[in-house]
Design a protein around this motif. Structure first.
Motif, PDB file in Angstrom:
ATOM      1  N   UNK A 160       1.010  -1.634  -0.136  1.00  0.00           N
ATOM      2  CA  UNK A 160       0.051   0.615  -0.075  1.00  0.00           C
ATOM      3  C   UNK A 160       0.953   1.453  -0.144  1.00  0.00           C
ATOM      4  N   UNK A 161       0.439   2.672  -0.527  1.00  0.00           N
ATOM      5  CA  UNK A 161       1.280   3.452  -0.642  1.00  0.00           C
ATOM      6  C   UNK A 161       0.104   5.061  -1.277  1.00  0.00           C
ATOM      7  N   UNK A 176      -5.097   6.255  -2.360  1.00  0.00           N
ATOM      8  CA  UNK A 176      -3.937   5.602  -1.359  1.00  0.00           C
ATOM      9  C   UNK A 176      -3.999   3.839  -2.928  1.00  0.00           C
ATOM     10  N   UNK A 177      -2.801   3.481  -2.843  1.00  0.00           N
ATOM     11  CA  UNK A 177      -2.906   2.869  -3.677  1.00  0.00           C
ATOM     12  C   UNK A 177      -2.234   1.276  -3.876  1.00  0.00           C
ATOM     13  N   UNK A 208      -0.771   6.272   6.463  1.00  0.00           N
ATOM     14  CA  UNK A 208      -2.294   5.070   6.368  1.00  0.00           C
ATOM     15  C   UNK A 208      -1.774   4.158   6.570  1.00  0.00           C
ATOM     16  N   UNK A 209      -2.585   2.941   6.959  1.00  0.00           N
ATOM     17  CA  UNK A 209      -1.974   1.672   8.096  1.00  0.00           C
ATOM     18  C   UNK A 209      -2.422   0.279   6.732  1.00  0.00           C
ATOM     19  N   UNK A 210      -1.585  -0.431   6.780  1.00  0.00           N
ATOM     20  CA  UNK A 210      -2.099  -1.794   6.565  1.00  0.00           C
ATOM     21  C   UNK A 210      -2.356  -2.625   7.284  1.00  0.00           C
ATOM     22  N   UNK A 214      -5.658 -12.124   7.608  1.00  0.00           N
ATOM     23  CA  UNK A 214      -5.411 -13.413   7.945  1.00  0.00           C
ATOM     24  C   UNK A 214      -5.853 -14.506   6.898  1.00  0.00           C
ATOM     25  N   UNK A 215      -5.813 -13.993   5.569  1.00  0.00           N
ATOM     26  CA  UNK A 215      -6.434 -14.830   4.777  1.00  0.00           C
ATOM     27  C   UNK A 215      -5.491 -14.457   3.669  1.00  0.00           C
ATOM     28  N   UNK A 216      -4.266 -14.178   3.374  1.00  0.00           N
ATOM     29  CA  UNK A 216      -2.764 -13.797   2.862  1.00  0.00           C
ATOM     30  C   UNK A 216      -4.365 -12.252   2.018  1.00  0.00           C
ATOM     31  N   UNK A 217      -4.847 -11.768   2.460  1.00  0.00           N
ATOM     32  CA  UNK A 217      -4.878 -10.714   2.116  1.00  0.00           C
ATOM     33  C   UNK A 217      -4.504  -9.435   3.118  1.00  0.00           C
ATOM     34  N   UNK A 218      -5.526  -7.850   2.702  1.00  0.00           N
ATOM     35  CA  UNK A 218      -4.921  -6.831   3.411  1.00  0.00           C
ATOM     36  C   UNK A 218      -5.566  -6.189   4.034  1.00  0.00           C
ATOM     37  N   UNK A 219      -6.083  -5.407   5.180  1.00  0.00           N
ATOM     38  CA  UNK A 219      -6.762  -4.707   5.580  1.00  0.00           C
ATOM     39  C   UNK A 219      -5.796  -2.929   5.343  1.00  0.00           C
ATOM     40  N   UNK A 220      -6.999  -2.113   5.132  1.00  0.00           N
ATOM     41  CA  UNK A 220      -6.479  -0.969   4.764  1.00  0.00           C
ATOM     42  C   UNK A 220      -7.380   0.495   5.971  1.00  0.00           C
ATOM     43  N   UNK A 221      -6.115   1.387   6.459  1.00  0.00           N
ATOM     44  CA  UNK A 221      -7.238   2.397   7.500  1.00  0.00           C
ATOM     45  C   UNK A 221      -6.050   3.207   7.285  1.00  0.00           C
TER      46      UNK A 221
END
Length: 223
Positions: A160-161, A176-177, A208-210, A214-221
């Motif tokens: 993420x950036x 946010x990309x 921003x945070x990533x 838990x399932x090889x994915x990402x959560x963005x905040x």
């Protein structure tokens, strides 16, 4: 004077396991601007450290260290130089341990426009993507900033950036990309990147945070 980097390990009761003042990692010359650092723990309970200093002269550059639970240095006593561009300002390094037992590092590179650099090391500290860092650039006057990542499947990672024009204090066209990179450092999702957010202006000070989901994915905040 200067700054030095130390590491301390505590047991389950909070008792120090290294020297009382910590394990000296680096006393190389430092700039007064440290511009962040990162520490993670890999699958073998080793500490993976990445931070910046000016040991190569000029601008701050990122350096990586791998330290065992006993305090042994795996990436040599003076760590690994991640960049091959010692005169460029390089900040906000981040580290991730991949599922194939390697380590990926990313950081912000240069000014006007800013870019994202990345490099991969194996457990012996050998660069896996060649001697030169890989660079992600907008190809326009859009600046890239605030990079971070989480591990994914098959040795890959999701990055993420942020992207913006204008200045850090007053960014314009803020976005946010995100992109998934394979274990070889190639883009997985598409030729450019996915846009997670593009609805308005965000101050450059809001990072921003990533997080891994838990399932090889990402959560963005972000805010």
């Amino acid at each position: 004077g200067s700054y030095a980097m130390y590491l301390q390990r505590l047991n389950a009761l909070g008792v120090k396991q290294f020297a009382n003042d910590g394990l000296l990692i680096s006393n190389n010359p430092q700039n007064s601007s440290l511009v962040d650092y990162d520490i993670i723990c890999d699958a073998n309970n080793n500490a993976v450290l990445v931070f910046t200093d000016i040991r190569n002269g000029g601008a701050i550059n990122p350096f990586a260290y791998l330290i065992s639970p006993a305090g042994n240095f795996f990436f040599f006593l003076n760590g690994i130089t991640l960049s091959d561009s010692i005169n460029s300002f390089q900040a906000i390094p981040r580290a991730v341990a991949t599922s194939d037992g390697n380590y990926i590092f990313i950081w912000r590179l240069g000014t006007g426009p800013q870019k994202i650099a990345m490099q991969k090391l194996n457990s012996a500290g050998v660069k896996q993507w060649g001697s030169t860092m890989q660079i992600i650039t907008s190809g326009t006057n859009e600046n890239y900033d605030w990079c971070d990542m989480v591990p994914s499947d098959n040795g890959s990672m999701i990055m993420m950036w942020s992207g913006y024009t204008g200045t850090f204090i007053s960014p314009v066209n803020y976005r946010i990309y995100s992109q998934k990179f394979s274990s070889a450092g190639t883009r997985v999702w598409n030729a450019t990147q996915d846009t997670v957010y593009s609805l308005g202006r965000v101050s450059g000070f809001y990072e921003p945070k990533v997080y891994p989901d838990g399932s090889n994915g990402a959560l963005y905040q972000w805010q």
